[in-house]
Design a protein around this motif. Sequence first.
Motif, PDB file in Angstrom:
ATOM      1  N   GLY A 283      55.839  12.977 -77.729  1.00 52.42           N
ATOM      2  CA  GLY A 283      56.734  13.281 -78.843  1.00 52.42           C
ATOM      3  C   GLY A 283      58.021  13.914 -78.337  1.00 52.42           C
ATOM      4  N   ARG A 284      58.940  14.203 -79.269  1.00 55.04           N
ATOM      5  CA  ARG A 284      60.198  14.814 -78.851  1.00 55.04           C
ATOM      6  C   ARG A 284      60.728  15.702 -79.962  1.00 55.04           C
ATOM      7  NH1 ARG A 284      61.910   9.659 -80.547  1.00 55.04           N
ATOM      8  NH2 ARG A 284      63.716   9.720 -81.961  1.00 55.04           N
ATOM      9  N   ILE A 285      61.618  16.593 -79.547  1.00 57.47           N
ATOM     10  CA  ILE A 285      62.330  17.444 -80.494  1.00 57.47           C
ATOM     11  C   ILE A 285      63.814  17.248 -80.245  1.00 57.47           C
ATOM     12  CG2 ILE A 285      62.689  19.806 -81.289  1.00 57.47           C
ATOM     13  CD1 ILE A 285      59.980  20.527 -80.099  1.00 57.47           C
ATOM     14  N   ASP A 286      64.541  16.650 -81.200  1.00 57.02           N
ATOM     15  CA  ASP A 286      65.971  16.408 -81.080  1.00 57.02           C
ATOM     16  C   ASP A 286      66.722  17.338 -82.018  1.00 57.02           C
ATOM     17  OD1 ASP A 286      65.549  14.368 -79.286  1.00 57.02           O
ATOM     18  OD2 ASP A 286      65.516  12.815 -80.850  1.00 57.02           O
ATOM     19  N   ILE A 300      64.774  17.222 -85.401  1.00 57.35           N
ATOM     20  CA  ILE A 300      63.939  16.057 -85.634  1.00 57.35           C
ATOM     21  C   ILE A 300      62.736  16.146 -84.711  1.00 57.35           C
ATOM     22  CG2 ILE A 300      63.799  13.539 -85.612  1.00 57.35           C
ATOM     23  CD1 ILE A 300      66.891  13.591 -85.829  1.00 57.35           C
ATOM     24  N   ARG A 301      61.528  16.160 -85.277  1.00 57.00           N
ATOM     25  CA  ARG A 301      60.318  16.206 -84.480  1.00 57.00           C
ATOM     26  C   ARG A 301      59.603  14.866 -84.596  1.00 57.00           C
ATOM     27  NH1 ARG A 301      60.560  21.559 -86.454  1.00 57.00           N
ATOM     28  NH2 ARG A 301      60.329  23.136 -84.822  1.00 57.00           N
ATOM     29  N   VAL A 302      59.293  14.269 -83.474  1.00 54.72           N
ATOM     30  CA  VAL A 302      58.518  13.037 -83.447  1.00 54.72           C
ATOM     31  C   VAL A 302      57.167  13.355 -82.820  1.00 54.72           C
ATOM     32  CG1 VAL A 302      58.403  10.667 -82.617  1.00 54.72           C
ATOM     33  CG2 VAL A 302      60.605  11.680 -83.219  1.00 54.72           C
ATOM     34  N   ASP A 303      56.092  13.088 -83.550  1.00 53.90           N
ATOM     35  CA  ASP A 303      54.754  13.400 -83.043  1.00 53.90           C
ATOM     36  C   ASP A 303      54.449  12.617 -81.775  1.00 53.90           C
ATOM     37  OD1 ASP A 303      54.509  14.950 -85.233  1.00 53.90           O
ATOM     38  OD2 ASP A 303      53.114  13.639 -86.311  1.00 53.90           O
ATOM     39  N   GLY A 304      53.657  13.270 -80.902  1.00 52.26           N
ATOM     40  CA  GLY A 304      53.230  12.607 -79.679  1.00 52.26           C
ATOM     41  C   GLY A 304      52.263  11.465 -79.959  1.00 52.26           C
ATOM     42  N   ASP A 305      52.217  10.515 -79.026  1.00 52.56           N
ATOM     43  CA  ASP A 305      51.374   9.349 -79.224  1.00 52.56           C
ATOM     44  C   ASP A 305      50.308   9.187 -78.153  1.00 52.56           C
ATOM     45  OD1 ASP A 305      53.072   8.739 -77.152  1.00 52.56           O
ATOM     46  OD2 ASP A 305      53.357   6.651 -77.760  1.00 52.56           O
ATOM     47  N   VAL A 306      50.265  10.106 -77.161  1.00 48.34           N
ATOM     48  CA  VAL A 306      49.277   9.993 -76.095  1.00 48.34           C
ATOM     49  C   VAL A 306      48.320  11.172 -76.179  1.00 48.34           C
ATOM     50  CG1 VAL A 306      48.881   9.839 -73.615  1.00 48.34           C
ATOM     51  CG2 VAL A 306      50.928   8.800 -74.622  1.00 48.34           C
ATOM     52  N   LEU A 307      47.074  10.884 -76.486  1.00 46.81           N
ATOM     53  CA  LEU A 307      46.072  11.936 -76.608  1.00 46.81           C
ATOM     54  C   LEU A 307      45.686  12.433 -75.221  1.00 46.81           C
ATOM     55  CD1 LEU A 307      44.079  13.570 -78.381  1.00 46.81           C
ATOM     56  CD2 LEU A 307      42.457  11.688 -78.094  1.00 46.81           C
ATOM     57  N   GLN A 308      45.901  13.714 -74.983  1.00 46.78           N
ATOM     58  CA  GLN A 308      45.580  14.307 -73.692  1.00 46.78           C
ATOM     59  C   GLN A 308      44.254  15.062 -73.713  1.00 46.78           C
ATOM     60  OE1 GLN A 308      47.229  13.768 -71.013  1.00 46.78           O
ATOM     61  NE2 GLN A 308      49.239  13.038 -71.683  1.00 46.78           N
ATOM     62  N   ASP A 309      43.991  15.765 -74.785  1.00 48.93           N
ATOM     63  CA  ASP A 309      42.809  16.632 -74.831  1.00 48.93           C
ATOM     64  C   ASP A 309      42.426  16.857 -76.286  1.00 48.93           C
ATOM     65  OD1 ASP A 309      40.741  18.226 -73.934  1.00 48.93           O
ATOM     66  OD2 ASP A 309      41.998  19.965 -73.450  1.00 48.93           O
TER      67      ASP A 309
END
Length: 849
Positions: A283-286, A300-309
């Motif tokens: 994800g990112r924060i712009d 602008i917050r975009v949720d992450g798409d890769v599950l790590q834990d």
Amino acid sequence: MRISAIMLLSLCTVLNIQAQGVRSESLLREWEFRNDHDTAALQGWEKVTVPHDWAIAGPFDRANDLQTVAVVQNGETNATEKTGRTGGLPYIGKGAYRHTLPIEGSTLDGRRHILLFDGAMSEARVFVNGVQVCFWPYGYNSFWCDVTSALEEGDNLLEVLLENRPQSSRWYPGAGLYRKVRHITIPKIGVPVWGTYISTPFICDEYADVTIRTTVDGLDREEAVTLRTSIFDAAGNKVAEQTDTRKVLDGEIIQKMKVMSPELWSPETPVLYTARTEVLTGGRIDTDWADGHYKHFSTIRVDGDVLQDAVTTRFGIRTVELRPDKGFFLNGKPRKFRGVCLHHDLGPLGAAVSKAAIRRQLTILKDMGCDAIRTSHNMPAEELVELCDEMGFMVMAENFDEWDIAKCANGYHRWFNEDSGNGIVWAERDMMNMIHHFRNYPSIVMWSIGNEVPSQHSQEGVAVAGWLQNLYHAEDPSRPVTCGMDQFDSVLGNGFAAQLDVAGFNYKVHRYGQAFAVLPQRIILGSETASTVSSRGVYHFPVSVGPDQVDADHQSCSYDTGHCEWSNIPDEDLAADEDYEWCLGQFVWTGFDYLGEPSPYDTDAWPNHSSVFGIVDLAYIPKDRFYLYRSRWNDNEPTLHILPHWNWKGREGEVTPVFVYTSYPSAELFVNGVSQGVRTFAKADGVTPCLGEKAMERFRLMWKDVVYEPGELRVVAYDAQGNVAAEKTVRTAGKAAALKLCPDRTVLRSDGEDLAFVNVSLVDKEGNPVPVDSRLVKIKVSGAGSFKAVANGDPTCLEPFQQPRMHLFSGQLTAIVQSGDTPGEIVVEVEAKGVRKAVCTLRTEASND
């Protein structure tokens, strides 16, 4: 650039979620063990299952840890030879464990490999492939080691070296890897061990605020991470969800959520929730700046798409509050602690943790009406606290029996102020582990910083107490802090007691009023009470009330009138609970007998291997005292208990007092049909402290002048309107005719760990108990289970717990049966010379867990 909420939701929906790492956890149960540190030896290793206690197999011996000491906390000034102080079991010495851990090369991809030890007794040194990866001296604490750098693909050799020194304990501490060991793998970006902290800062009928603090390791400070947390109720329904994309500040992310119409945790309603937190990246924060009359920005917050834990954390929703003059409040309601102190050993099973045995202990205590446990005097096993969460027991979690001044020559004082590395002393490291391990458990409602520490007398001790309390407040401000204090005048005079959240006093019930008058908290806790001594089924005549009663048989009288020099009978503490609103209640010493500290028979009194403080004996059989507490604490079921037994050959015509413990207001006693009169409980006068025999009249119905004649004792209890409410009968037994089996349960889980506790007793041909027989009983277990241990509750018995035979004590013993790992029937057979044998059948079934 601006993205609407709808556009952002759509973007997140179409992203493909992938797992980069996999968290795993496995128990390391199968080890090899030897009784020294010669790890290079090819012979002499035995296969064991962890949890494992190397010393419980014995043999009992007077020479084991024979100590010549003055027990200062017991008021002793002269050193005397103490026998059986640590149980007379061979816990002293060195032990080595080894285990082969296979590692797949694919898991050495940046994941962290953790070894988590719930307890290792003691001075543990952990090696992986010959490299020492950690050292932890305190045997009661949980600790973990990151062993990633020492691992290699293929088989890896784990070795744990332990050492118990002479005079390192005041009771039986156990020996070995006596609590579970786990291998945990954590993704490179993930939540560390004990990395979540859940609190409920505000609760009302409509909703509860839930704050979740999650530590995430492996990220750059500037890297964004997404936490998606869902909360589920006890039925598995999702009741809240929140997703946040943030940068990690100070190693943790804070999420605040609401649970609507919360179900509150209490001993009566032990409702538990579960939070599942997923850690995602990508994800990112712009930040978008715009110029106008005012400079402003939008994020602008975009949720992450890769599950790590992903981690799950169980918690409860409840409030804890202290009110001056009023006491302790749980969920806004006042209540007294109806608590007991528990040592960590499990009687004939030793210190090796068994969740089934702990469950059996708690089930017995629940029936008594007990609602609280003090973990005396050390960090508890995780299994105990889990079961307290589930079964509904409030917990006072205690950490130390020693600070920087010794009680035992080789006790914890050796480590308390020693640097553990990085300038942090061991006391602080041990405290941090305990707090982080257990602060999510709703059953824990109070922390204790210690028990009867010698430094209570000094200003240095006052400073240490303040430091320890502040550590708790900093890491967990939601719970109050106490300390078990016995030096009454010192702690009132030097400020030790005044600075604590809760002033906890051990055995000072007759001085509670004095403390209440001067302490600023305006509340008092009986942190340790009674120390009444009794041996199940043993009665001495004439009956006397008072301290330090000793007899030639090395037993204590079960009329429940004897206690130690520093303590008192139970009735005085029960009276304080009723009479003083500001008294928070009590923690009785102790719920169960435990190995070691055989007071009052610790000096020149071998054989004695266990205490007789317990309300329940070492064989998990309740003593008479159990029913005294039950009559006052069990609000759901009535109590009617009569004592003593009525088998006294040779005492015909002699005075043999009869006591009745009951929740009914009055009762009438009959001896062979002849009334001995009606007794009614005395009332408090509301003026003077209720002590001694005056207190006994409030909680026991007593017929002190009954003359023994064989036959029948019958008690008839009356309700408040004078109606017959219940009856109980005790009869003189005839000749022993048969053994009788009574298992606590007949269906076990086929997991290789479940236990059944089978009571074995002797009866006459009419089925009456024969309480004065001590013949040898042999036990045979076959089928889908095995014999585990046996105990009779006799503190003087030196027969091993692990052999399937033992003499009865007061006509009873307990055989412990362990399930196998496949479903089927377990057949239990017992036999003894001259009587009919008994057989019972148990069943094991696959668990649905």
